[in-house]
Design a protein around this motif. Structure first.
Motif, PDB file in Angstrom:
ATOM      1  N   UNK A  98      76.232  35.491  60.900  1.00 62.93           N
ATOM      2  CA  UNK A  98      77.263  35.063  61.877  1.00 62.93           C
ATOM      3  C   UNK A  98      78.484  35.514  61.261  1.00 62.93           C
ATOM      4  N   UNK A  99      79.072  36.573  59.737  1.00 64.80           N
ATOM      5  CA  UNK A  99      80.129  37.466  60.717  1.00 64.80           C
ATOM      6  C   UNK A  99      79.713  38.814  61.107  1.00 64.80           C
ATOM      7  N   UNK A 100      78.450  38.991  60.941  1.00 61.70           N
ATOM      8  CA  UNK A 100      77.877  40.353  61.776  1.00 61.70           C
ATOM      9  C   UNK A 100      77.231  39.573  63.519  1.00 61.70           C
ATOM     10  N   UNK A 101      77.880  38.281  64.173  1.00 63.35           N
ATOM     11  CA  UNK A 101      77.159  38.258  65.027  1.00 63.35           C
ATOM     12  C   UNK A 101      76.051  37.847  65.084  1.00 63.35           C
ATOM     13  N   UNK A 102      75.297  37.726  64.252  1.00 57.99           N
ATOM     14  CA  UNK A 102      73.434  37.683  64.281  1.00 57.99           C
ATOM     15  C   UNK A 102      73.290  36.082  64.386  1.00 57.99           C
ATOM     16  N   UNK A 103      73.348  34.986  65.430  1.00 54.02           N
ATOM     17  CA  UNK A 103      72.816  33.677  65.475  1.00 54.02           C
ATOM     18  C   UNK A 103      71.621  33.342  65.432  1.00 54.02           C
ATOM     19  N   UNK A 104      71.152  31.795  65.870  1.00 55.86           N
ATOM     20  CA  UNK A 104      70.018  31.336  65.394  1.00 55.86           C
ATOM     21  C   UNK A 104      69.810  31.749  66.396  1.00 55.86           C
ATOM     22  N   UNK A 105      68.415  31.674  66.598  1.00 58.77           N
ATOM     23  CA  UNK A 105      68.151  32.523  68.093  1.00 58.77           C
ATOM     24  C   UNK A 105      67.036  31.530  69.111  1.00 58.77           C
ATOM     25  N   UNK A 106      67.312  32.059  70.382  1.00 55.27           N
ATOM     26  CA  UNK A 106      66.121  30.932  71.323  1.00 55.27           C
ATOM     27  C   UNK A 106      65.066  31.699  70.971  1.00 55.27           C
ATOM     28  N   UNK A 107      63.838  31.578  72.137  1.00 55.41           N
ATOM     29  CA  UNK A 107      62.773  31.396  72.107  1.00 55.41           C
ATOM     30  C   UNK A 107      62.253  32.500  72.948  1.00 55.41           C
ATOM     31  N   UNK A 108      63.024  33.669  73.853  1.00 55.70           N
ATOM     32  CA  UNK A 108      62.787  33.840  75.121  1.00 55.70           C
ATOM     33  C   UNK A 108      63.146  35.562  73.926  1.00 55.70           C
ATOM     34  N   UNK A 109      64.232  35.530  73.645  1.00 58.05           N
ATOM     35  CA  UNK A 109      64.521  37.425  72.719  1.00 58.05           C
ATOM     36  C   UNK A 109      64.915  37.216  71.741  1.00 58.05           C
ATOM     37  N   UNK A 110      64.777  37.741  70.769  1.00 66.21           N
ATOM     38  CA  UNK A 110      65.323  38.102  69.238  1.00 66.21           C
ATOM     39  C   UNK A 110      66.855  38.061  69.576  1.00 66.21           C
ATOM     40  N   UNK A 111      67.673  38.717  71.334  1.00 66.17           N
ATOM     41  CA  UNK A 111      68.558  39.168  70.547  1.00 66.17           C
ATOM     42  C   UNK A 111      69.173  37.825  71.527  1.00 66.17           C
ATOM     43  N   UNK A 112      68.415  37.196  71.629  1.00 67.88           N
ATOM     44  CA  UNK A 112      69.578  36.002  72.458  1.00 67.88           C
ATOM     45  C   UNK A 112      69.846  34.744  71.384  1.00 67.88           C
ATOM     46  N   UNK A 113      70.783  34.660  70.619  1.00 68.75           N
ATOM     47  CA  UNK A 113      71.699  33.976  69.719  1.00 68.75           C
ATOM     48  C   UNK A 113      72.301  32.582  70.617  1.00 68.75           C
ATOM     49  N   UNK A 114      72.638  31.867  69.993  1.00 62.71           N
ATOM     50  CA  UNK A 114      73.129  30.792  70.239  1.00 62.71           C
ATOM     51  C   UNK A 114      74.684  30.948  70.473  1.00 62.71           C
ATOM     52  N   UNK A 115      75.483  32.771  69.546  1.00 59.90           N
ATOM     53  CA  UNK A 115      76.254  32.871  70.132  1.00 59.90           C
ATOM     54  C   UNK A 115      76.485  34.168  70.600  1.00 59.90           C
ATOM     55  N   UNK A 116      75.350  33.915  71.777  1.00 54.99           N
ATOM     56  CA  UNK A 116      75.144  34.817  72.900  1.00 54.99           C
ATOM     57  C   UNK A 116      74.413  36.135  72.331  1.00 54.99           C
ATOM     58  N   UNK A 117      73.935  37.225  73.194  1.00 54.41           N
ATOM     59  CA  UNK A 117      73.099  38.045  73.098  1.00 54.41           C
ATOM     60  C   UNK A 117      73.660  39.260  72.135  1.00 54.41           C
ATOM     61  N   UNK A 118      72.902  39.895  70.877  1.00 54.22           N
ATOM     62  CA  UNK A 118      73.144  40.457  70.290  1.00 54.22           C
ATOM     63  C   UNK A 118      73.616  42.128  70.509  1.00 54.22           C
ATOM     64  N   UNK A 119      73.902  42.636  70.685  1.00 55.02           N
ATOM     65  CA  UNK A 119      74.302  44.007  71.223  1.00 55.02           C
ATOM     66  C   UNK A 119      75.154  44.269  72.967  1.00 55.02           C
ATOM     67  N   UNK A 120      75.235  42.876  73.405  1.00 55.21           N
ATOM     68  CA  UNK A 120      75.603  43.269  75.059  1.00 55.21           C
ATOM     69  C   UNK A 120      77.045  42.376  74.932  1.00 55.21           C
ATOM     70  N   UNK A 121      77.646  42.935  75.495  1.00 55.63           N
ATOM     71  CA  UNK A 121      79.395  42.060  75.146  1.00 55.63           C
ATOM     72  C   UNK A 121      79.238  41.635  77.304  1.00 55.63           C
TER      73      UNK A 121
END
Length: 121
Positions: A98-121
């Motif tokens: 979570x420090x690195x921005x990786x949160x719990x995952x939604x089922x639609x995509x690995x990049x979609x987390x409760x903290x937002x989209x990984x790698x997208x601003x």
């Protein structure tokens, strides 16, 4: 999420990561066990080889801090150092992610987390 809030949340997670290191130091293991074990919860990502729903479920199970806390508590209660270590690693890894921005995952995509989209601003 604002920059200030994002910073506050990451600071909180960093504190939890440091707590896991302090808890680890209370155990009778050599220092290198912690860094050697800290990435083990990421084995749960193998669920994504089946599909995103199973992947998200497995990932979220092993990256949910309550599981880490429960395993730590059970390890202390049973006086079982390996179980306590496992809980500390689960808890510390989740905070590190979570420090690195990786949160719990939604089922639609690995990049979609409760903290937002990984790698997208």
């Amino acid at each position: 999420m604002t920059k200030d809030m994002n910073f506050l949340l990451k600071l909180e997670e960093l504190g939890q990561l440091l707590l896991s290191i302090l808890l680890f130091q209370q155990l009778d293991y050599v220092w290198w066990i912690y860094p050697a074990s800290i990435l083990l919860p990421d084995v749960s990502m193998l669920g994504y080889l089946l599909n995103t729903k199973i992947g998200a479920w497995a990932y979220n199970l092993f990256h949910h801090k309550l599981l880490g806390i429960a395993v730590i508590g059970l390890g202390y209660w049973l006086n079982h150092d390996l179980m306590t270590l496992s809980g500390i690693i689960l808890f510390g890894h989740s905070a590190m992610d979570r420090v690195m921005g990786y949160g719990l995952k939604y089922t639609d995509s690995f990049q979609h987390t409760h903290l937002g989209w990984v790698g997208k601003k």
